[in-house]
Write a protein that holds these residues in place. Structure first.
Motif, short mmCIF file in Angstrom:
data_model
loop_
_atom_site.label_atom_id
_atom_site.label_comp_id
_atom_site.label_asym_id
_atom_site.label_seq_id
_atom_site.Cartn_x
_atom_site.Cartn_y
_atom_site.Cartn_z
N PHE A 153 37.88 34.63 33.50
CA PHE A 153 37.27 33.98 34.51
C PHE A 153 37.66 34.07 35.81
O PHE A 153 37.21 34.76 36.82
CB PHE A 153 37.15 32.42 34.39
CG PHE A 153 36.89 31.63 35.55
CD1 PHE A 153 35.35 31.42 35.99
CD2 PHE A 153 37.69 31.07 36.51
CE1 PHE A 153 34.99 30.88 36.95
CE2 PHE A 153 37.12 30.23 37.49
CZ PHE A 153 35.70 30.26 37.56
N VAL A 154 39.14 34.35 35.85
CA VAL A 154 39.83 34.67 37.25
C VAL A 154 39.45 36.14 37.42
O VAL A 154 39.41 36.45 38.62
CB VAL A 154 41.43 34.49 37.00
CG1 VAL A 154 42.25 35.17 38.11
CG2 VAL A 154 41.55 32.80 36.83
N GLY A 155 39.59 37.16 36.49
CA GLY A 155 39.42 38.42 36.80
C GLY A 155 37.80 38.90 37.22
O GLY A 155 37.62 39.48 38.16
N ARG A 156 36.81 37.98 36.73
CA ARG A 156 35.30 38.00 37.26
C ARG A 156 35.08 37.55 38.76
O ARG A 156 34.35 37.95 39.17
CB ARG A 156 34.56 37.11 36.29
CG ARG A 156 33.01 37.22 36.35
CD ARG A 156 32.33 36.78 35.47
NE ARG A 156 32.59 35.32 34.99
CZ ARG A 156 33.44 34.72 33.92
NH1 ARG A 156 33.66 35.86 32.89
NH2 ARG A 156 33.47 33.80 33.71
N LYS A 157 36.04 36.42 38.85
CA LYS A 157 35.77 35.97 40.32
C LYS A 157 36.84 36.46 41.57
O LYS A 157 36.29 36.50 42.72
CB LYS A 157 36.12 34.31 40.34
CG LYS A 157 35.36 33.38 39.41
CD LYS A 157 33.86 33.41 39.86
CE LYS A 157 32.81 32.65 39.17
NZ LYS A 157 31.33 32.65 39.67
N THR A 158 37.78 36.97 41.06
CA THR A 158 38.81 37.59 42.13
C THR A 158 38.92 39.08 42.04
O THR A 158 39.29 39.87 43.07
CB THR A 158 40.16 37.11 41.90
OG1 THR A 158 40.72 37.54 40.54
CG2 THR A 158 40.29 35.65 42.01
N GLY A 159 38.42 39.59 40.94
CA GLY A 159 38.57 41.42 41.02
C GLY A 159 37.65 41.91 41.55
O GLY A 159 36.33 41.35 41.99
N THR A 160 38.14 42.94 42.27
CA THR A 160 37.07 43.85 43.43
C THR A 160 36.02 44.61 42.36
O THR A 160 36.36 44.79 41.29
CB THR A 160 37.86 44.57 44.14
OG1 THR A 160 38.47 45.74 43.25
CG2 THR A 160 38.87 43.95 45.00
N PRO A 161 35.06 44.85 42.95
CA PRO A 161 33.87 45.56 42.13
C PRO A 161 34.51 46.85 41.68
O PRO A 161 34.09 47.09 40.53
CB PRO A 161 32.77 45.63 43.14
CG PRO A 161 33.03 44.77 44.09
CD PRO A 161 34.60 44.42 44.33
#
Length: 279
Positions: A153-161
């Motif tokens: 979830f953190v990766g999906r919300k904070t990761g850059t495209p």
């Protein structure tokens, strides 16, 4: 970087520049598949810098155009440039420092007297209490379904495209499994990992940074708890031909948290150099 047994940490860089540059990577001595020296005294930062030259020569290179270091790799880069200035063109250093790690670890904004004793005690406690078991516990914690879902979830919300396109939205969970999975694979690697923090604390190039004549790009994380940003700012003030940039909202994993920032700075920096090969 210390603790990785493969190129995971550098995937964004390889994805960006891999079509036109060649890369060399190796595992530090006493970690994973690398040999362990007969004495612990031969695992210093200087030894790792000497290993870098041996690896280069073994692959048929006398020099490299660019050396990239993250975390402990920054110390190795500085040592390499001081030992072999003619064997490297320029350097990109990310989330690192100039030495005496415990003096600044977990002191993100300024140095706190005697705080280094706490870091030293943590490492000593790990060494005396089966480091491999601790690494395995951390790996198992990361494998918990709830933790795995949270990391995704953190990766999906904070990761850059760009990061998600290269690593997928589960890159934080992959990092946990890759990092602690490798360190829990054998006792030698786990013990050596802890001892290398002691070596980083014993090592310093601060008094010699003004002698580094290579072009240097220094990138820090504004919230870096392990190697605070003021370290690289100090390095930039000492290294004559250097430029410094801080990604204010990243921690010790700037290349994962904001690869776009790092790659943009690298692209501009490398534009000042010959477009030959990146190692």
């Amino acid at each position: 970087p210390l603790g990785f047994c493969n190129i995971f940490a550098f995937r964004p860089i390889i994805a960006k520049f891999g079509h036109e540059y060649s890369f060399i990577n190796w595992q530090y001595r006493s970690l994973f598949e690398s040999d362990t020296p007969a004495t612990l005294r031969r695992c210093s930062v200087r030894d790792h810098a000497e290993d870098a030259l041996d690896v280069m020569n073994g692959l048929g290179y006398d020099s490299v155009d660019v050396m990239i270091g993250h975390s402990m790799g920054v110390s190795v880069c500085c040592e390499f440039a001081l030992l072999y200035p003619d064997n490297v063109g320029s350097m990109v250093m990310i989330n690192g420092g100039h030495g005496h790690l415990f003096h600044t670890a977990f002191q993100p904004f300024f140095r706190i007297p005697f705080a280094g004793n706490i870091s030293e005690s943590i490492v000593n406690t790990l060494l005396n209490n089966n480091p491999k078991r601790v690494m395995q516990l951390l790996k198992d914690l990361g494998s918990n379904k709830s933790v795995e879902s949270l990391l995704n979830f953190v990766g999906r919300k904070t990761g850059t495209p760009y990061m998600i396109s290269v690593q997928g939205e589960g890159f934080y969970n992959e990092w946990v499994q890759m990092y602690f999975g490798g360190l829990s694979s054998d006792d030698t690697s786990a013990n050596s990992y802890c001892r290398m923090f002691q070596e980083l604390n014993a090592h310093s190039t601060y008094h010699l940074l003004h002698l580094i004549q290579n072009k240097c790009l220094l990138i820090s994380g504004g919230l870096d708890y392990l190697t605070p940003p003021y370290l690289m700012k100090e390095m930039s003030s000492k290294i004559p031909d250097s430029e410094y940039h801080c990604c204010f909202l990243s921690t010790h994993l700037t290349l994962m948290e904001n690869p776009d920032f790092v790659l943009e700075k690298m692209e501009n920096f490398l534009g000042l150099n010959q477009e030959t090969s990146l190692n």
